[in-house]
Structure formats: C-alpha cells, structure tokens
Design a protein around this motif. Sequence first.
Motif, PDB file in Angstrom:
ATOM      1  N   ARG A  98      -5.493   6.134  -1.366  1.00  0.00           N
ATOM      2  CA  ARG A  98      -4.285   5.314  -1.259  1.00  0.00           C
ATOM      3  C   ARG A  98      -4.171   4.475  -2.515  1.00  0.00           C
ATOM      4  NH1 ARG A  98      -4.488   2.758   4.784  1.00  0.00           N
ATOM      5  NH2 ARG A  98      -2.242   2.753   4.739  1.00  0.00           N
ATOM      6  N   TRP A 135      -3.827  12.378  -2.430  1.00  0.00           N
ATOM      7  CA  TRP A 135      -3.234  11.636  -1.309  1.00  0.00           C
ATOM      8  C   TRP A 135      -3.925  11.876   0.022  1.00  0.00           C
ATOM      9  CZ3 TRP A 135      -0.503   7.649  -2.555  1.00  0.00           C
ATOM     10  CH2 TRP A 135       0.200   7.635  -3.761  1.00  0.00           C
ATOM     11  N   ARG A 174      -9.216   6.323   1.141  1.00  0.00           N
ATOM     12  CA  ARG A 174      -8.382   6.110   2.327  1.00  0.00           C
ATOM     13  C   ARG A 174      -9.214   5.475   3.424  1.00  0.00           C
ATOM     14  NH1 ARG A 174      -3.458   7.697   4.134  1.00  0.00           N
ATOM     15  NH2 ARG A 174      -2.917   8.863   2.284  1.00  0.00           N
ATOM     16  N   SER A 191       0.857  -1.172   0.000  1.00  0.00           N
ATOM     17  CA  SER A 191       0.000   0.000   0.000  1.00  0.00           C
ATOM     18  C   SER A 191       0.899   1.230   0.000  1.00  0.00           C
ATOM     19  CB  SER A 191      -0.873  -0.015   1.247  1.00  0.00           C
ATOM     20  OG  SER A 191      -1.519   1.214   1.416  1.00  0.00           O
ATOM     21  N   ASP A 223       0.961   5.312   0.573  1.00  0.00           N
ATOM     22  CA  ASP A 223       0.145   6.295   1.282  1.00  0.00           C
ATOM     23  C   ASP A 223       0.441   7.760   0.981  1.00  0.00           C
ATOM     24  OD1 ASP A 223      -1.039   4.202   2.606  1.00  0.00           O
ATOM     25  OD2 ASP A 223       0.289   4.328   4.328  1.00  0.00           O
ATOM     26  N   SER A 224       1.553   8.056   0.310  1.00  0.00           N
ATOM     27  CA  SER A 224       1.932   9.458   0.135  1.00  0.00           C
ATOM     28  C   SER A 224       2.744   9.630  -1.146  1.00  0.00           C
ATOM     29  CB  SER A 224       2.765   9.921   1.332  1.00  0.00           C
ATOM     30  OG  SER A 224       4.022   9.263   1.329  1.00  0.00           O
TER      31      SER A 224
END
Length: 187
Positions: free
Chosen positions: A114, A110, A174, A84, A86-87
């Motif tokens: 995700r 973001w 998310r 995964s 995330d950013s």
Amino acid sequence: MTTPTAPLRPFLPQCTTSVTRWLLFLAITAAVQATPAQGLQVTRNPVADASASRSRAAPTVVRVLSTRSHMQCPLPGKNTRLLSIDSPREWEDTIDRQDEITALGRKVHWARERVLVYALESKPYAGVRLDSPSRVIRLAQGVLYWPVRQVMPEMGAEKATVLTRPCVMTTIDRAYWQRIKVVPTRP
C-alpha cells in the motif's frame, strides 16, 4: 508399580478393569480441575488462549519498502491531507499526472503493498520538506503510527518564498488498520 488411579483406589472398588479405572480417574480429575471455587487451578484451552492473546496482542510493525519526499506534492488540493492508497485505480483517481515510478521511484506491487501519503497545506515553506526516517511503522490496536519529520533547510541556504506543498510518500507492506496517525519526529 503405582498407577495414576492408586490415590483413588478406595473410591473405585466396583471398577475391576484398569481401563474403567483409567476413564473414571480422568473424569474425576477433569471435574476437580474445573472447580475453581475450591482453589484449584483450572485447566486452560491453549487454542482459545492463543486466539485471545492475538486479539490483545502487543504492537506489531509494518515494514517500510520505500519513501520519497516531494517539495511539490502530486496530490491535488491545498490542504493538509493524510491518506492510504490501496489499488492502481485509486492511485489514478488520487494522484495528479504521475505514475508510480515517477512519484515513488519504484513500481508498487498492489497485491501485497500500500502507499501512504502525507501532504502539508500549500504555503511558502522556503525549502521545508517532509521525510519518513523509519524502516518500520508501528501498528497497535488498529492504529498505524507513522513517524514523519519536517526537515528545515540548512542555515545559510537560499530560502525562496514560493508557494509549495511538501509531502512524503511511503510504500509499505499491506496490513489491516482502522486509522493512521502521523507521529512528528525530531531531525
């Protein structure tokens, strides 16, 4: 006219005002309801019940926003991987030489999204690709169950035996989970 204290009137001879009787009635009622040993129903706290039901809640779903399959995965390495992202910084550290639009076909927001990546190991797959057919992913008890199918080439299609590493990338809303489990699906 009968009052709620009417059944308790023999027990309330010294209480002269209706307010005093009412308060005493409420106190006795609460005490009686709080004694389950006598087989009476215990009153419940609706706020506590709501939070308890959320903790053992039924499975929820996470919306799939986009999916893109790759015959040659931009993820570095040769082994099967599931991760995964995330950013944007994690994207740059993880994905080789491809921006979000090239790899996913869209920009990732973001703050509310995700990216999931599932890649097979490198080997001669002869036209095999991965796909995530679902528009939602099930989330239950901290586990994200991601349906992924392996699509075989059509019969009679040219089958090159070059070394490939198929993968699928999915952008989702998310959410919080502890593990991701790929669930194989049939074509």
